[in-house]
Design an enzyme around this catalytic site. Sequence first.
Site, PDB file in Angstrom:
ATOM      1  N   THR A   8       0.840  -1.207   0.000  1.00 14.65           N
ATOM      2  CA  THR A   8       0.000   0.000   0.000  1.00 14.65           C
ATOM      3  C   THR A   8       0.869   1.249   0.000  1.00 14.65           C
ATOM      4  O   THR A   8       1.971   1.242   0.560  1.00 14.65           O
ATOM      5  CB  THR A   8      -0.952   0.042   1.226  1.00 14.65           C
ATOM      6  OG1 THR A   8      -1.751   1.219   1.140  1.00 14.65           O
ATOM      7  CG2 THR A   8      -0.212   0.031   2.550  1.00 14.65           C
ATOM      8  N   ASP A  67      -7.775  -3.519  -0.545  1.00 11.13           N
ATOM      9  CA  ASP A  67      -8.538  -2.547  -1.331  1.00 11.13           C
ATOM     10  C   ASP A  67      -9.810  -2.273  -0.549  1.00 11.13           C
ATOM     11  O   ASP A  67     -10.506  -3.206  -0.130  1.00 11.13           O
ATOM     12  CB  ASP A  67      -8.852  -3.041  -2.736  1.00 11.13           C
ATOM     13  CG  ASP A  67      -9.249  -1.874  -3.626  1.00 11.13           C
ATOM     14  OD1 ASP A  67      -8.395  -0.995  -3.862  1.00 11.13           O
ATOM     15  OD2 ASP A  67     -10.421  -1.804  -4.047  1.00 11.13           O
TER      16      ASP A  67
HETATM   17  P1  ITT Z   1      -3.328   1.753  -1.853  1.00 10.17           P
HETATM   18  O1  ITT Z   1      -4.124   1.355  -3.066  1.00 10.17           O
HETATM   19  O2  ITT Z   1      -1.916   2.119  -2.173  1.00 10.17           O
HETATM   20  O3  ITT Z   1      -3.436   0.757  -0.735  1.00 10.17           O
HETATM   21  P2  ITT Z   1      -5.330   3.844  -1.627  1.00 10.17           P
HETATM   22  O4  ITT Z   1      -5.568   4.953  -0.655  1.00 10.17           O
HETATM   23  O5  ITT Z   1      -5.340   4.191  -3.100  1.00 10.17           O
HETATM   24  O6  ITT Z   1      -3.952   3.121  -1.237  1.00 10.17           O
HETATM   25  P3  ITT Z   1      -7.704   2.260  -2.016  1.00 10.17           P
HETATM   26  O7  ITT Z   1      -7.640   2.347  -3.484  1.00 10.17           O
HETATM   27  O8  ITT Z   1      -8.059   0.926  -1.395  1.00 10.17           O
HETATM   28  O9  ITT Z   1      -6.344   2.685  -1.330  1.00 10.17           O
HETATM   29  O10 ITT Z   1      -8.710   3.379  -1.510  1.00 10.17           O
HETATM   30  C1  ITT Z   1      -9.299   3.296  -0.276  1.00 10.17           C
HETATM   31  C2  ITT Z   1      -9.792   4.675   0.131  1.00 10.17           C
HETATM   32  O11 ITT Z   1     -10.954   4.444   0.962  1.00 10.17           O
HETATM   33  C3  ITT Z   1      -8.765   5.361   1.009  1.00 10.17           C
HETATM   34  O12 ITT Z   1      -7.981   6.265   0.277  1.00 10.17           O
HETATM   35  C4  ITT Z   1      -9.631   6.071   2.038  1.00 10.17           C
HETATM   36  O13 ITT Z   1     -10.001   7.328   1.543  1.00 10.17           O
HETATM   37  C5  ITT Z   1     -10.862   5.183   2.130  1.00 10.17           C
HETATM   38  N1  ITT Z   1     -10.735   4.267   3.274  1.00 10.17           N
HETATM   39  C6  ITT Z   1     -10.431   2.941   3.268  1.00 10.17           C
HETATM   40  N2  ITT Z   1     -10.365   2.451   4.508  1.00 10.17           N
HETATM   41  C7  ITT Z   1     -10.624   3.487   5.330  1.00 10.17           C
HETATM   42  C8  ITT Z   1     -10.678   3.627   6.729  1.00 10.17           C
HETATM   43  O14 ITT Z   1     -10.421   2.616   7.544  1.00 10.17           O
HETATM   44  N3  ITT Z   1     -10.970   4.812   7.218  1.00 10.17           N
HETATM   45  C9  ITT Z   1     -11.211   5.868   6.415  1.00 10.17           C
HETATM   46  N4  ITT Z   1     -11.155   5.846   5.093  1.00 10.17           N
HETATM   47  C10 ITT Z   1     -10.863   4.650   4.538  1.00 10.17           C
END
Ligand code: ITT
Length: 192
Positions: A8, A67
């Site tokens: 990540t 994800d």
């Molecule tokens: P990686 O793909 O590099 O892991 P990313 O931020 O792009 O990082 P995602 O595509 O999975 O990851 O997007 C998930 C988004 O959802 C993340 O950027 C947050 O804005 C939100 N999110 C996920 N889990 C969360 C949590 O526990 N609390 C708050 N927001 C969350």
Amino acid sequence: MATVVVATGNPGKLDELQAYLGDLGWHLQLKPGDLEIAETGTTFLENARLKASGVAQATGHWAIADDSGLQVDALKGAPGLYSARYAENDGARIARVLSELEGNVERGAQFVCALALARPDGTIALETQGICRGEILRAPRGQGGFGYDPIFYLPQLGQSFAELSPEQKRIHSHRGRAFQQLLPAFQQIRLD
Ligand code: ITT
């Protein structure tokens, strides 16, 4: 000891993943900063698999990917897969959700987290998904967590995700639940 790359680039997620994985005795390594895997899947699980496989193949190590995203009932599941891309930064993403829900009494929402563990050849060894239901607040609350945490409220605790301790978030959150499901398999798996 075999190395597992935490696939990540999101620092908030990384903190939680490292805390959850810390007890397993695995040697954790950060994803190379310049390695980006395109999230072209149509589900959270597909994207978790893509990220885990891509990082495993690129590094030659085991890799674990998450994800995740927020699905708001009144927005027909948005921002969903586009949670990270919904606006430029966390503040703007929160503001967009709040403005899209303005005046709407239907506040139901859920966080979803898909996890995938890939072998060094890119094949998937383990995967699962965790869900946490809650409500979208009318204004942010709390200083902890990351992303949409300040507007995601758990009625049964009377707190937003950003008001929970890391231990409480681990018990209740989508990511914590996904981990709890995989923990027995993580403890059994031979990383070699
Ligand atoms: P990686 O793909 O590099 O892991 P990313 O931020 O792009 O990082 P995602 O595509 O999975 O990851 O997007 C998930 C988004 O959802 C993340 O950027 C947050 O804005 C939100 N999110 C996920 N889990 C969360 C949590 O526990 N609390 C708050 N927001 C969350």
